[in-house]
Scaffold this motif. Sequence first.
Motif: not given
Length: 395
Positions: A142-145, A150-151, A153
């Motif tokens: 959930a913290k990966v860009t 954007k992060q 989904s």
Amino acid sequence: MGSVYARPETKRLIIDFRYQGVRCKETTSLPDTKTNRKKVEKLLQTIEAEITLGSFEYHKYFPNSNRAKLFASQALHESSGNFPTFRNFAEQWFGEMETQWRKSHSDTVRNTIDKYLIPNFGEKEVGHITKAEILSFRASLAKVTARNGKQLSPSRINHIMTPLRMILNEAANRFNFSSPYQGIKSLKVPRTDVEPFTLEEVRLILDNVRVDFKNYYTVRFFTGMRTAEIDGLQWDAVDFQQRQVLVRSTLVNGRIESTKTDGSFRAIDMSQLVYDALMSQREATDHNQFVFTTRAGTPLSHNNVTKRVWYPLLRYLGLRKRRAYQTRHTAATLWLASGESPEWIARQMGHATTEMLFRVYSRYVPNLTRQDGSAFERLLKQNFDVKTLEVSHDE
């Protein structure tokens, strides 16, 4: 219950049976004759009897089989309490599963394993991975860009977690331990972003789009075809006599593949606009394999078309930026608004049932048709004496 049959290419007999929950197919050196079939069928009966009694040893019957090595390895792990590393088992699992997948799906799973799963679980033994580690890994995703800044989904995270779940569940089944994935539910995914174009917006787009793409977007708007389906459409799938477009292949990453599901394999009825657009397109590209092509005659690249044609056109017209996939949603809402049968619409869209139509699209229909109860009111007026239903205030 196992079976014996011949491999079409070599005419050699194959023994097909299940052992420890795994389907096993072993090719013999025997040609397909009546005598040999009886011999192999008798061998199969012996194997299944030993499996039932728990005395079957794979390597005694098929010493050179890769399956024999696998089951021997499993027995060793079970007796020693050790397990293969996630990396090794994931590679084995992928090799076994790859043949049943479309190439595009295989590439996606391969990328997920290499980019996300092996870096996090690669050297851990599959039987020692814990539920807490799985949840921690998911939280880190959930913290990966992503590349768009954007992060990831919830939907993308679920797609990454799916191979992990399948690998761990299969390992648990083979090596007889409880899967740590039990009880972990998928992240809740927001409803699909459906933003169909109005009929006026569709007309505006078709009146202003580049001439060489007018037929392309006409077909997109009024057939509901997915991007990969229309980009992979070939002339032998266009039946002008029956006035149908046969959806039986897709173009994914420059490769022709079969449709995603059995329901996607379908025949779409041509409206007059679609018929005229395809007849016009035939004059331009009927010497090519594909219906819609570049000037060089090669299949379209949807990313290139979106960036160079679709988005600039929306900006020019002052319309809200929306993915070209919204043309599919537009077709569904226009069909519903015109009063077409939901069952017919579902078939055109490639849906197995009408459930998605009512769940995703029906909320747009009242705005397009003004059917907000007035149709029912008209029905009552046509069949009842409305005056007798009115309450008198003179009493």
